[in-house]
Design a protein around this motif. Structure first.
Motif, PDB file in Angstrom:
ATOM      1  N   THR A 141      49.983  30.798  35.586  1.00  0.00           N
ATOM      2  CA  THR A 141      50.404  30.363  33.932  1.00  0.00           C
ATOM      3  C   THR A 141      51.144  29.776  34.002  1.00  0.00           C
ATOM      4  N   PRO A 142      51.210  29.376  33.215  1.00  0.00           N
ATOM      5  CA  PRO A 142      50.134  29.019  31.737  1.00  0.00           C
ATOM      6  C   PRO A 142      49.027  28.288  32.551  1.00  0.00           C
ATOM      7  N   ASP A 143      48.170  27.835  31.486  1.00  0.00           N
ATOM      8  CA  ASP A 143      46.321  26.710  32.206  1.00  0.00           C
ATOM      9  C   ASP A 143      46.580  25.737  31.832  1.00  0.00           C
ATOM     10  N   THR A 169      44.338  29.234  37.834  1.00  0.00           N
ATOM     11  CA  THR A 169      45.284  29.667  36.597  1.00  0.00           C
ATOM     12  C   THR A 169      43.474  30.308  35.666  1.00  0.00           C
ATOM     13  N   PRO A 170      43.853  31.053  35.072  1.00  0.00           N
ATOM     14  CA  PRO A 170      42.975  31.835  34.379  1.00  0.00           C
ATOM     15  C   PRO A 170      41.798  31.121  34.019  1.00  0.00           C
ATOM     16  N   ILE A 207      45.647  40.028  31.942  1.00  0.00           N
ATOM     17  CA  ILE A 207      46.290  39.420  33.433  1.00  0.00           C
ATOM     18  C   ILE A 207      47.478  40.055  32.198  1.00  0.00           C
ATOM     19  N   SER A 249      55.593  32.468  36.998  1.00  0.00           N
ATOM     20  CA  SER A 249      54.015  31.333  36.948  1.00  0.00           C
ATOM     21  C   SER A 249      53.187  32.109  37.749  1.00  0.00           C
ATOM     22  N   ILE A 309      45.732  38.788  37.445  1.00  0.00           N
ATOM     23  CA  ILE A 309      43.928  38.819  36.856  1.00  0.00           C
ATOM     24  C   ILE A 309      42.757  39.813  37.172  1.00  0.00           C
TER      25      ILE A 309
END
Length: 409
Positions: free
Chosen positions: A149-151, A177-178, A197, A247, A251
């Motif tokens: 994370t983040p995207d 990443t998500p 998350i 980071s 998830i």
């Protein structure tokens, strides 16, 4: 370096921790595991778990009373361990997640934890193709993985973390990443329904206490103290995790395998629905229940206003289209139901087709004829019809009409 020291130095991180007595080896701990299982609606479902490892998740799955359980693991020791956990309530077979050897459409739900992360692009794609093969249309796929994370994390930072993780855990870890996890699932025909998350707390004291309990933590620490080579590895992993803590995340995702009933084409054909000799999902439909609340319950239970969804079907339905079939628009995918609006011009039709799930249909505007076999019913506003899964039917519009389809998943 002794033979044992070399062994500890080369062991993959999760097996090293297991050797020291750690039982919960997932990035988000028991909480994330329990969340994905709860969202997957496993009661009376045929469940396949990929890479069950020590059988901790298998035990949680069995608590939810599936109609069947099959674990698939390529490690013989893991097969034997999980087989003891599910003895008499399921079976465990030796095989790879990319090639389980199970029959097509043999699962209503597939569970996989902390395994896709350890695969490169080719491995991830192969596993998802296999999951798609063994799942029935509409079946659920739940994963619990490591995320970055983040995207918009820079590519250089992603690469730095991946290299550091691979060195620390002795596996070529490739967390996403998500947004990348979501895209991966969607690219393989899945519709993401739930995402959660959380912390990556595998070696954080607070999560270890929750997952293992005080006695378990004491056992792990004691074993590490007695094994210096193992202790150095664990401290190295913990240092890497801490360095990149901002980071790293855990998830959980629950996704549903799409079928053609999700998006009717002009002919209304449901080509992915089970055909002759193929059974639909055996997952039991939940019976409706109403619980009236007393004063204490009303005070304790949270009523979230945003949980309520509203749709003005006549307004939300898509504009009419030319051709033989109606315009179709999915309005919502929710727990237990997909809400789909259709707009017909007079004379348009959905020819004989069937849906993989039970349906409820309602004419909102106009008039349509709903035909099952040799029985035809005229539906006008205010009339609701129900039909079980896999029953052939057709819809003909006698005039310009708006039609609501609720697919009970």
């Amino acid at each position: 370096m002794t033979a044992r020291d070399r062994d500890f130095d080369q062991l993959q991180g999760h097996w090293l921790l297991a050797r020291l007595g750690k039982k919960v080896l997932r990035p988000g701990g028991r909480k994330m595991t329990e969340w994905i299982l709860d969202q997957s609606r496993l009661t009376d479902a045929r469940v396949v778990e990929l890479a069950p490892g020590l059988g901790v998740t298998a035990a949680e799955i069995l608590k939810r009373r599936p109609s069947g359980y099959v674990g698939v693991d390529e490690d013989e020791a893991a097969v034997q361990t999980t087989a003891k956990v599910v003895s008499g309530q399921g079976r465990v077979v030796k095989g790879k997640a990319q090639s389980t050897g199970l029959d097509d459409d043999s699962a209503d739900a597939v569970i996989g934890e902390a395994m896709l992360t350890m695969q490169g692009v080719k491995g991830k794609n192969a596993i998802l193709d296999e999951v798609r093969r063994i799942l029935v249309p509409g079946g659920r796929y739940a994963i619990h993985e490591l995320a970055l994370t983040p995207d918009d994390l820079p590519t250089s930072t992603k690469d730095e973390i991946r290299v550091a993780m691979s060195k620390a855990i002795r596996v070529n870890a490739r967390p996403l990443t998500p947004a990348e996890w979501r895209q991966l699932l969607e690219d393989h025909g899945f519709e993401v329904e739930q995402v959660r998350i959380g912390e990556m707390g595998l070696l954080k004291p607070s999560q270890m206490l929750e997952d293992e309990g005080p006695a378990g933590v004491a056992r792990i620490v004691g074993n590490a103290i007695r094994q210096p080579a193992a202790r150095r590895r664990v401290l190295g992993m913990r240092s890497t995790f801490a360095k990149h803590d901002d980071s790293l995340a855990s998830i959980g995702i629950v996704a549903r395998l799409r079928d053609t009933a999700d998006a009717f084409d002009a002919t209304g054909a449901d080509s992915n629905a089970p055909g002759p000799g193929r059974e639909a999902s055996s997952a039991a439909r939940r019976e409706p229940e109403i619980e009236f609340l007393d004063a204490d319950q009303k005070a304790e239970l949270t009523a979230e206003p945003e949980a309520l969804s509203l749709h003005d079907i006549a307004t939300a339905a898509p504009a009419a289209e030319g051709g033989d079939g109606p315009a179709v628009k999915r309005l919502q995918t929710a727990d237990g139901v997909n809400i789909i609006a259709m707009r017909f011009r007079s004379g348009q039709t959905l020819p004989d087709h069937r849906a993989a799930h039970p349906i409820m249909v309602q004419c909102i505007e106009g008039q349509v004829r709903f035909t099952v076999g040799d029985r035809t019913e005229v539906l006008t506003p205010g009339t609701v019809a129900y039909l079980p899964a896999m029953v052939p039917h057709r819809v003909d519009a006698d005039e310009d009409s708006v039609f609501l389809l609720s697919m009970l998943t």
